[in-house]
Write a protein that holds these residues in place. Structure first.
Motif, PDB file in Angstrom:
ATOM      1  N   SER A  38       0.836  -1.195   0.000  1.00 37.17           N
ATOM      2  CA  SER A  38       0.000   0.000   0.000  1.00 37.17           C
ATOM      3  C   SER A  38       0.872   1.247   0.000  1.00 37.17           C
ATOM      4  N   ALA A  39       0.321   2.305  -0.529  1.00 38.11           N
ATOM      5  CA  ALA A  39       1.032   3.585  -0.542  1.00 38.11           C
ATOM      6  C   ALA A  39       1.149   4.098   0.889  1.00 38.11           C
ATOM      7  N   PRO A  40       2.256   4.748   1.209  1.00 40.60           N
ATOM      8  CA  PRO A  40       2.400   5.307   2.553  1.00 40.60           C
ATOM      9  C   PRO A  40       1.267   6.295   2.847  1.00 40.60           C
ATOM     10  N   THR A  41       0.854   6.309   4.074  1.00 43.54           N
ATOM     11  CA  THR A  41      -0.257   7.150   4.498  1.00 43.54           C
ATOM     12  C   THR A  41       0.208   8.568   4.787  1.00 43.54           C
ATOM     13  N   THR A  42      -0.553   9.531   4.298  1.00 42.30           N
ATOM     14  CA  THR A  42      -0.281  10.927   4.615  1.00 42.30           C
ATOM     15  C   THR A  42      -0.496  11.124   6.105  1.00 42.30           C
ATOM     16  N   ARG A  43       0.413  11.849   6.738  1.00 45.11           N
ATOM     17  CA  ARG A  43       0.313  12.111   8.172  1.00 45.11           C
ATOM     18  C   ARG A  43       0.065  13.593   8.390  1.00 45.11           C
ATOM     19  N   GLN A  44      -0.682  13.883   9.450  1.00 48.36           N
ATOM     20  CA  GLN A  44      -1.001  15.282   9.717  1.00 48.36           C
ATOM     21  C   GLN A  44      -1.002  15.540  11.219  1.00 48.36           C
ATOM     22  N   SER A  45      -0.578  16.739  11.564  1.00 47.79           N
ATOM     23  CA  SER A  45      -0.605  17.197  12.947  1.00 47.79           C
ATOM     24  C   SER A  45      -1.087  18.638  12.945  1.00 47.79           C
ATOM     25  N   THR A  46      -2.054  18.941  13.805  1.00 48.29           N
ATOM     26  CA  THR A  46      -2.591  20.296  13.901  1.00 48.29           C
ATOM     27  C   THR A  46      -2.649  20.695  15.360  1.00 48.29           C
ATOM     28  N   VAL A  47      -2.245  21.930  15.642  1.00 43.69           N
ATOM     29  CA  VAL A  47      -2.294  22.442  17.009  1.00 43.69           C
ATOM     30  C   VAL A  47      -2.600  23.936  16.964  1.00 43.69           C
ATOM     31  N   ARG A  48      -3.365  24.389  17.948  1.00 39.48           N
ATOM     32  CA  ARG A  48      -3.625  25.827  18.108  1.00 39.48           C
ATOM     33  C   ARG A  48      -2.715  26.326  19.218  1.00 39.48           C
ATOM     34  N   LEU A  49      -2.120  27.483  18.985  1.00 36.78           N
ATOM     35  CA  LEU A  49      -1.168  28.049  19.940  1.00 36.78           C
ATOM     36  C   LEU A  49      -1.488  29.512  20.194  1.00 36.78           C
ATOM     37  N   SER A  50      -1.111  29.990  21.366  1.00 41.31           N
ATOM     38  CA  SER A  50      -1.356  31.393  21.685  1.00 41.31           C
ATOM     39  C   SER A  50      -0.530  32.278  20.763  1.00 41.31           C
ATOM     40  N   ALA A  51      -1.108  33.376  20.351  1.00 36.27           N
ATOM     41  CA  ALA A  51      -0.433  34.310  19.439  1.00 36.27           C
ATOM     42  C   ALA A  51       0.510  35.201  20.232  1.00 36.27           C
TER      43      ALA A  51
END
Length: 148
Positions: A8-21
């Motif tokens: 199988s094709a490698p899986t796309t990975r994702q990381s999302t985070v909200r941070l103080s401005a």
């Protein structure tokens, strides 16, 4: 009996985070990026990890400095495309009216200027970069870098 192993094709990975401005949020974005890339197989000591962390630091610093809106965070999204080892970095801030320059139009600051080099670094170190406005409440500045 004939057996085939399906690859199988490698899986796309994702990381999302909200941070103080805040400057602290921008520093944390850089650290979290380095840690995430280490987890995904690009150790801290590699050039790829260092380059990605630097790109995040510049985009996050711009979000804090130019895109800050009182009481609103910025978002960092990392998307890894393992099939070609490309990392897409997206930093979204709540100031859609503050449009960054477009790729290819950046001018170097005066030699004695203390700022104004961040997007020049992004342009030099990434394969592509730009900005998008998906709604009337935010903008996203993004870049892509080959991790090799």
């Amino acid at each position: 009996m004939n057996s085939e192993i399906a690859q199988s094709a490698p899986t796309t990975r994702q990381s999302t985070v909200r941070l103080s401005a805040t400057p602290r949020g921008a520093r944390l974005a850089r650290r979290l990026t380095a840690e995430q890339l280490d987890t995904w197989g690009w150790p801290y000591a590699t050039d790829a990890n260092g380059t990605a962390a630097l790109l995040v630091a510049e985009l996050a610093a711009n979000a804090v400095r130019h895109g800050r809106e009182r009481g609103r965070d910025f978002r960092l999204r990392l998307t890894l495309y393992p099939q070609d080892a490309t990392l897409r970095i997206e930093v979204t801030d709540p100031r859609p009216g503050r449009r960054p320059p477009t790729p290819g139009t950046l001018r170097p600051p005066a030699a004695d200027a203390e700022s104004g080099r961040g997007l020049l670094l992004v342009e030099a170190l990434s394969s592509h970069w730009g900005a998008t406005w998906g709604d009337g409440f935010s903008k996203t500045v993004w870049c892509e870098v080959a991790l090799g």
